[in-house]
Design a protein around this motif. Structure first.
Motif, PDB file in Angstrom:
ATOM      1  N   ALA A  76      20.889 -27.082 -12.110  1.00 50.94           N
ATOM      2  CA  ALA A  76      21.878 -26.009 -11.924  1.00 50.94           C
ATOM      3  C   ALA A  76      23.207 -26.392 -12.547  1.00 50.94           C
ATOM      4  N   GLU A  77      23.584 -27.649 -12.331  1.00 48.55           N
ATOM      5  CA  GLU A  77      24.849 -28.151 -12.841  1.00 48.55           C
ATOM      6  C   GLU A  77      24.882 -28.091 -14.365  1.00 48.55           C
ATOM      7  N   ILE A  78      23.771 -28.526 -14.972  1.00 47.24           N
ATOM      8  CA  ILE A  78      23.693 -28.550 -16.433  1.00 47.24           C
ATOM      9  C   ILE A  78      23.730 -27.137 -16.999  1.00 47.24           C
ATOM     10  N   LYS A  79      22.983 -26.248 -16.356  1.00 47.18           N
ATOM     11  CA  LYS A  79      22.952 -24.863 -16.818  1.00 47.18           C
ATOM     12  C   LYS A  79      24.343 -24.252 -16.765  1.00 47.18           C
ATOM     13  N   ASP A  80      24.987 -24.552 -15.648  1.00 51.82           N
ATOM     14  CA  ASP A  80      26.335 -24.024 -15.433  1.00 51.82           C
ATOM     15  C   ASP A  80      27.278 -24.506 -16.528  1.00 51.82           C
ATOM     16  N   LYS A  81      27.179 -25.811 -16.813  1.00 51.55           N
ATOM     17  CA  LYS A  81      28.019 -26.420 -17.834  1.00 51.55           C
ATOM     18  C   LYS A  81      27.735 -25.792 -19.208  1.00 51.55           C
ATOM     19  N   ALA A  82      26.457 -25.567 -19.441  1.00 48.00           N
ATOM     20  CA  ALA A  82      26.052 -25.017 -20.734  1.00 48.00           C
ATOM     21  C   ALA A  82      26.621 -23.624 -20.953  1.00 48.00           C
ATOM     22  N   LEU A  83      26.541 -22.801 -19.880  1.00 47.92           N
ATOM     23  CA  LEU A  83      26.967 -21.404 -20.018  1.00 47.92           C
ATOM     24  C   LEU A  83      28.475 -21.284 -20.182  1.00 47.92           C
ATOM     25  N   LYS A  84      29.196 -22.363 -19.850  1.00 48.21           N
ATOM     26  CA  LYS A  84      30.651 -22.310 -19.970  1.00 48.21           C
ATOM     27  C   LYS A  84      31.141 -22.924 -21.278  1.00 48.21           C
ATOM     28  N   ASP A  85      30.197 -23.516 -22.015  1.00 44.29           N
ATOM     29  CA  ASP A  85      30.579 -24.199 -23.257  1.00 44.29           C
ATOM     30  C   ASP A  85      31.128 -23.201 -24.269  1.00 44.29           C
ATOM     31  N   GLU A  86      32.228 -23.625 -24.901  1.00 41.65           N
ATOM     32  CA  GLU A  86      32.908 -22.733 -25.844  1.00 41.65           C
ATOM     33  C   GLU A  86      31.997 -22.250 -26.966  1.00 41.65           C
ATOM     34  N   GLY A  87      31.343 -23.218 -27.585  1.00 41.45           N
ATOM     35  CA  GLY A  87      30.460 -22.894 -28.702  1.00 41.45           C
ATOM     36  C   GLY A  87      29.374 -21.920 -28.294  1.00 41.45           C
ATOM     37  N   VAL A  88      28.992 -22.028 -27.018  1.00 31.65           N
ATOM     38  CA  VAL A  88      27.938 -21.145 -26.530  1.00 31.65           C
ATOM     39  C   VAL A  88      28.492 -19.764 -26.236  1.00 31.65           C
ATOM     40  N   LEU A  89      29.666 -19.752 -25.611  1.00 26.76           N
ATOM     41  CA  LEU A  89      30.279 -18.476 -25.231  1.00 26.76           C
ATOM     42  C   LEU A  89      30.425 -17.549 -26.434  1.00 26.76           C
ATOM     43  N   LYS A  90      30.752 -18.183 -27.563  1.00 19.35           N
ATOM     44  CA  LYS A  90      30.919 -17.433 -28.802  1.00 19.35           C
ATOM     45  C   LYS A  90      29.663 -16.612 -29.118  1.00 19.35           C
ATOM     46  N   HIS A  91      28.525 -17.189 -28.788  1.00 13.84           N
ATOM     47  CA  HIS A  91      27.261 -16.535 -29.161  1.00 13.84           C
ATOM     48  C   HIS A  91      26.660 -15.659 -28.075  1.00 13.84           C
ATOM     49  N   ILE A  92      27.155 -15.823 -26.845  1.00 14.46           N
ATOM     50  CA  ILE A  92      26.521 -15.022 -25.787  1.00 14.46           C
ATOM     51  C   ILE A  92      27.457 -13.970 -25.210  1.00 14.46           C
TER      52      ILE A  92
ATOM     53  N   LYS B  79      18.269 -21.269 -31.439  1.00 17.94           N
ATOM     54  CA  LYS B  79      19.086 -21.908 -32.479  1.00 17.94           C
ATOM     55  C   LYS B  79      20.110 -22.828 -31.821  1.00 17.94           C
ATOM     56  N   VAL B  80      20.245 -24.032 -32.365  1.00 19.68           N
ATOM     57  CA  VAL B  80      21.158 -25.000 -31.771  1.00 19.68           C
ATOM     58  C   VAL B  80      22.595 -24.541 -32.002  1.00 19.68           C
ATOM     59  N   ARG B  81      23.352 -24.397 -30.898  1.00 18.32           N
ATOM     60  CA  ARG B  81      24.740 -23.932 -31.032  1.00 18.32           C
ATOM     61  C   ARG B  81      25.747 -24.949 -30.518  1.00 18.32           C
ATOM     62  N   ALA B  82      25.300 -25.841 -29.654  1.00 20.01           N
ATOM     63  CA  ALA B  82      26.234 -26.807 -29.089  1.00 20.01           C
ATOM     64  C   ALA B  82      25.453 -27.947 -28.462  1.00 20.01           C
ATOM     65  N   GLU B  83      26.190 -29.004 -28.120  1.00 18.46           N
ATOM     66  CA  GLU B  83      25.556 -30.065 -27.347  1.00 18.46           C
ATOM     67  C   GLU B  83      26.525 -30.551 -26.286  1.00 18.46           C
ATOM     68  N   ILE B  84      25.996 -30.953 -25.145  1.00 20.39           N
ATOM     69  CA  ILE B  84      26.856 -31.453 -24.072  1.00 20.39           C
ATOM     70  C   ILE B  84      26.306 -32.784 -23.581  1.00 20.39           C
ATOM     71  N   MET B  85      27.213 -33.600 -23.062  1.00 13.33           N
ATOM     72  CA  MET B  85      26.789 -34.861 -22.469  1.00 13.33           C
ATOM     73  C   MET B  85      26.761 -34.687 -20.957  1.00 13.33           C
ATOM     74  N   VAL B  86      25.692 -35.124 -20.337  1.00  5.84           N
ATOM     75  CA  VAL B  86      25.629 -35.045 -18.876  1.00  5.84           C
ATOM     76  C   VAL B  86      25.132 -36.373 -18.330  1.00  5.84           C
ATOM     77  N   GLY B  87      25.434 -36.617 -17.076  1.00  4.72           N
ATOM     78  CA  GLY B  87      24.949 -37.825 -16.404  1.00  4.72           C
ATOM     79  C   GLY B  87      23.445 -37.750 -16.273  1.00  4.72           C
ATOM     80  N   ILE B  88      22.830 -38.935 -16.196  1.00  3.80           N
ATOM     81  CA  ILE B  88      21.372 -38.996 -16.196  1.00  3.80           C
ATOM     82  C   ILE B  88      20.773 -38.253 -15.011  1.00  3.80           C
ATOM     83  N   ASP B  89      21.536 -38.242 -13.857  1.00  2.70           N
ATOM     84  CA  ASP B  89      20.940 -37.589 -12.691  1.00  2.70           C
ATOM     85  C   ASP B  89      21.591 -36.261 -12.348  1.00  2.70           C
ATOM     86  N   ALA B  90      22.192 -35.649 -13.363  1.00  2.00           N
ATOM     87  CA  ALA B  90      22.754 -34.318 -13.138  1.00  2.00           C
ATOM     88  C   ALA B  90      21.636 -33.322 -12.842  1.00  2.00           C
ATOM     89  N   GLY B  91      21.910 -32.401 -11.915  1.00  2.00           N
ATOM     90  CA  GLY B  91      20.903 -31.420 -11.527  1.00  2.00           C
ATOM     91  C   GLY B  91      20.796 -30.309 -12.551  1.00  2.00           C
TER      92      GLY B  91
END
Length: 932
Positions: free
Chosen positions: A896-912, A882-894
């Motif tokens: 690991a970096e994206i995953k890390d960013k995602a897991l720290k997102d507020e909207g996501v934290l609420k659900h996990i 289920k869609v809970r949040a969206e993040i903007m990342v650079g085109i060449d972000a790795g």
RNA sequence: GCCCGGAUGGCGGAACUGGUAUACGCGCACGACUUAAAAUCGUGUCUCGCAAGGGAUGUGGGUUCGAUUCCCACUCCGGGCACCA
């Protein structure tokens, strides 16, 4: 809607193109040949439905020109002349007049819509100057023995008093008036299309037609390979010679089912089999007789049931696992084994005993080998006892035999198993101890009747079940392994077919459903068949210098009562001198069908005024020589109604001409597409009788031709039928006005009339994006969107997805209008991609922006991939899908970096929070799904 | 009967290769401009819920982290062929 005078503008540009002939070839280096199936004259006039395919082809043709191609985009008339004749008969107006009248109207209508036809190549197939060459081609058919006279049945419509071709009398009903037809026998001219059946089928592999069109053509041709086999003096045709040992009767065509009292010998078994007259056997297919194999043909089975004829099984099912873990290994030999497949029913419930294997993902019934000396029943009882412990079994029946080739994972061998399906019912739950070793192998399940299929999963493992429960499995019509077939037993059907045919002295042949083409019509309106009958010399072709044989002027072109052509009554025309002996002779009074002229009109387009040949070799070569594949017309769009007959007939004529080395390619059309119809507003077909026809003239008068063109493309997917809706058309008009407004605003020097009222101008400033972000960024944003749109429109036109092309241009203008300023170069690029859709208005704006040459002579813009590329992308974050949040990342972000960013997102934290993260799935440039 | 398509808001329809369902347009509602209307522009518009959330792509099931999309069964609509041995 009166901000500029669109009608004036459109007229101005129609005239301009007419005078300047902008559409003449401008580059001989490249070539392209597009073709439209023209709107044919009919009583009801041209309606918006006809316009659609023309508009589409016009867009493609304009784009091609801008891409630098030399385009052949001609216009033709009346190749499918039937409606004219029909209308003429109804109204009593002379057909020629109807045609002339309609042609003039249509020509005017098409010009109004701004189609970029090459009018100088106009072809009218009812014009004697054209049908001279149709007659000439007919004489070539005659010369090569492909045109011949034969007795044949015609469908006679007592109401229209007209002989109908098969395609006009489907199911014995006259297509024109709905009356039931009568069969009449008549000598008719035939064309030997069956000689080309094989090539017409095979060459479909090489052309670019939609799959469904190919399928329809193939079905129509109806190729089947089989054998001719003699049962004494009766020859039968069969596609299944491998089943001959099961042939228990012979069926010959008859009206009722009555036993003839005769017997013939089955050449395979040497047994006598009865000969029956059977009503389901067709006289004119194959040999008019067939061998009845009740065990392996459904109709034969029904018949044998009714008349109590013996059923003898000679083919058994064979399945070979083609994929997955059970697919046989290539390098291993097959181990053959007789086996049992045991279905056991529960003692009180409607449940069945199934096994879930532990080491492999198999779900089966109880199975096992048959040991030496065992009967299948004994083996089955033993296996059930060993594997499940149950002993209180009541044997009900043997289900059948089926074979399977598979890889046995646990035993690591290829198996060729011969299964005996055995059905038991358990009487009680008396159960012996199962040894540990067996328990290790699988686990026992009692499965509900209606869940068995989904539990077993694998079709092949469910064969016994299907045979037991599904009636449609009772007659096996497929191919498999032969049994009860003497020395051929245990061969596969494939192997046996040839061998058995040889053995019984038959021969392999290929048959087609396709019949020779009945080419005669007893009508006035059609090319006269250019042949003279002489009492002394027989059939004499009209010599080439006397072509065309023109239709005589008549008062009454109505069909006659006796089935003869209306021409037969005109003795002046009929009585001629024999060209050979100069004695008295008579003309053929039959005419050609409307398909004749339409079978080759596209060839004439290349050279429409040629008086010496139907088209010069040079021109044919220039326009038809292979660019890709088989060559031919590059693109032919037309209605679905012509995908069998017309398409097949013209392919036949083309191949014939190819064999005479008169055309350079073996196929007439390289690419064929079909448009969906535009239906009336209610969703019915448009027809004059229903009074629901939408006339394009009315739409043009109110909304303008550009609006109509755009709307025709925007209304829905091109190949699908859509209902017309006049209410929605305003959207396309608003879009055009918006384009105009942006053009008027864009440059102070613009000579466009101030289309914006002071009020509207005041209201325009420039939406939030214009105010909030700096100007430079805006311009970059528009540039990027523009290039994306160029790409989208370019590709969509090629794929005939015009509706989404228009949509993307609407999005672009929506954004452009919000801008404070637009780079004029960008705006011009946009005008170019819009030009094929809305040629008039774009031309006007184009020149008002200081351009001197027509927009169609400009070049199609290219998109810049680097501009389209995003620097930042949006990644969706899902939790448990289920869609809970969206993040903007650079085109060449790795990752690991994206995953890390995602897991720290507020909207996501609420659900996990407070939950275990089990898995994180990353889809590149798209999304992250966190599973908790 | 067989073969081939299709089914997504009030409507026409969009969705790349399984990855934000409902783009774009129509309609509707509200607002701005206007004395007013038209035109234009802006905002909203699948559904339930105050919300947090939940439910929706003809119906039922399956595969999958995830299905309008793939698989199975069914219903309806459109087209083609129809005793083709």
């Amino acid at each position: 809607m009166k901000e500029y005078n669109h009608l004036k503008i459109e007229k101005k540009w129609q005239k301009y193109w007419e005078e300047k002939k902008t559409f003449k070839a401008k580059n001989d280096g490249k070539k392209f040949y597009s073709l439209i199936e023209f709107p044919y004259p009919s009583g009801s006039g041209l309606h918006v439905g006809h316009i659609r395919s023309n508009t589409a082809m016009d867009i493609i043709s304009r784009k091609r020109r801008m891409e630098g191609y030399n385009v052949l985009y001609p216009i033709g008339w009346d190749a499918f002349g039937l409606p004219t004749e029909n209308y003429a008969i109804k109204t009593g107006i002379e057909p020629a007049k109807v045609t002339k009248q309609n042609t003039d109207t249509f020509r005017k209508q098409l010009k109004t819509l701004g189609f970029s036809f090459d009018w100088s190549r106009e072809v009218n197939t009812t014009d004697p100057a054209y049908y001279k060459w149709t007659q000439w081609i007919f004489l070539k058919f005659l010369e090569k023995g492909l045109a011949y006279k034969a007795k044949s049945y015609i469908n006679w419509c007592p109401s229209c008093k007209i002989g109908l071709a098969n395609e006009e009398a489907v199911g014995g009903i006259c297509e024109r008036c709905g009356t039931e037809t009568i069969k009449k026998e008549k000598e008719q001219w035939m064309l030997g299309i069956t000689k080309y059946a094989d090539r017409l089928d095979k060459d479909l592999d090489f052309v670019d037609y939609p799959e469904r069109v190919k399928t329809q053509q193939r079905n129509w041709i109806g190729k089947s390979e089989g054998a001719l086999i003699k049962f004494d003096n009766i020859e039968v045709f069969t596609t299944r010679p491998d089943t001959i040992f099961g042939a228990t009767f012979i069926a010959v065509a008859g009206k009722e089912n009555r036993f003839t009292g005769r017997y013939v010998t089955n050449p395979a078994t040497k047994e006598n089999v009865p000969v029956w007259e059977v009503d389901y056997v067709m006289e004119d297919y194959g040999t008019g007789a067939l061998m009845g194999v009740p065990a392996h043909d459904e109709r034969d089975f029904e018949f044998s049931k009714k008349y109590k004829l013996p059923v003898k099984t000679v083919v058994e099912r064979l399945s070979i696992n083609a994929t997955g873990q059970s697919k046989p290994k290539d390098d291993l030999p097959f181990i053959e084994r007789n086996c049992v497949d045991v279905i056991v029913k529960h003692w009180s419930l409607n449940k069945y005993l199934c096994l879930q294997w532990k080491k492999v993902d198999w779900r089966t019934f109880v199975t096992g080998g048959i040991e030496k000396g065992q009967t299948p029943e004994e083996a089955a009882r033993m296996e059930v006892r060993e594997e499940t412990g149950y002993t209180d079994l009541k044997f009900i029946k043997e289900i059948g035999v089926y074979h399977s080739k598979f890889y046995h994972g646990p035993k690591k061998v290829n198996k060729f198993a011969h299964f005996h399906g055995m059905y038991f019912e358990l009487q009680s739950d008396i159960q012996e101890e199962v040894i540990a070793e067996e328990k290790e192998k699988h686990e026992l399940h009692w499965v509900d009747y209606d869940k068995v299929i989904s539990f077993i999963k694998d079709d092949e493992n469910a064969m016994g079940w299907n045979l037991l429960t599904n009636e449609s499995f009772s007659v096996f019509t497929g191919e498999g392994i032969l049994v009860n077939s003497g020395k051929f037993s245990s061969l596969t059907s494939q192997e046996a077919k040839k061998q058995i045919t040889e053995f019984v002295g038959g021969k392999m042949v290929t048959k087609y459903k396709l019949r020779d083409w009945i080419f005669s019509r007893q009508r006035y309106w059609g090319e006269p068949i250019p042949v003279i009958f002489c009492a002394k010399c027989g059939i004499v072709p009209v010599s080439e210098k006397d072509l065309p044989v023109e239709l005589p002027k008549v008062k009454n072109y109505q069909p006659t009562d006796n089935g003869e052509s209306p021409l037969a009554n005109i003795s002046k025309w009929v009585n001629v001198k024999c060209p050979k002996c100069k004695g008295p002779a008579e003309r053929e009074t039959d005419t050609m069908p409307n398909w004749a002229g339409s079978s080759w009109y596209y060839l004439r387009y290349t050279d429409p005024k040629n008086k010496k040949e139907f088209a010069s070799k040079k021109n044919l070569k220039y326009w038809l020589m292979p660019k890709q594949g088989f060559g031919g017309v590059d693109w032919y769009n037309g209605g679905m109604e012509h995908t069998t007959l017309h398409l097949l007939y013209s392919r036949f004529w083309h191949k014939f001409l190819y064999d005479l080395k008169l055309v350079p390619t073996p196929e007439p059309y390289r690419k064929r597409t079909s448009h969906g119809m535009i239906l009336a507003e209610g969703g019915d077909k448009m027809s004059k009788s229903k009074g629901n026809v939408i006339n394009p003239d009315d739409i043009v008068k109110t909304y303008g031709a550009d609006t109509l063109r755009l709307y025709e493309m925007f209304i829905g997917p091109f190949e699908q039928s859509v209902a017309w809706n006049t209410e929605s058309i305003i959207g396309s008009r608003r879009f055009i006005e918006k384009v105009w407004r942006i053009g008027a605003n864009i440059s102070a020097e613009s000579s466009l009339p101030g289309s914006l009222s002071p009020r509207a101008r005041g209201a325009l400033p420039l939406g939030p994006s214009a105010c909030e972000t700096p100007c430079q960024e805006n311009s970059a944003f528009i540039k990027k969107l523009l290039h994306k749109t160029i790409k989208k429109v370019s590709e969509d036109i090629e794929n005939m997805r015009f509706n989404t092309a228009v949509s993307s241009m609407m999005i672009l203008t929506g954004e452009m209008e919000k801008m404070e300023s637009i780079d004029i170069k960008d705006y011009k690029k946009f005008l170019k991609i819009l030009a094929p859709f809305a040629p008039h208005i774009t031309e006007e704006i184009w020149q008002s922006l200081g351009e001197k040459k027509s927009i169609i002579l400009s070049s199609w813009p290219k998109w810049d991939e680097s501009l389209i590329k995003d620097t930042e992308i949006k990644i969706m974050i899902q939790v448990n899908g289920k869609v809970r949040a969206e993040i903007m990342v650079g085109i060449d972000a790795g990752e690991a970096e994206i995953k890390d960013k995602a897991l720290k997102d507020e909207g996501v934290l609420k659900h996990i929070s407070g939950k275990d993260v089990k898995k994180v799935i990353y889809v590149k440039n798209r999304l992250i799904n966190i599973v908790v």
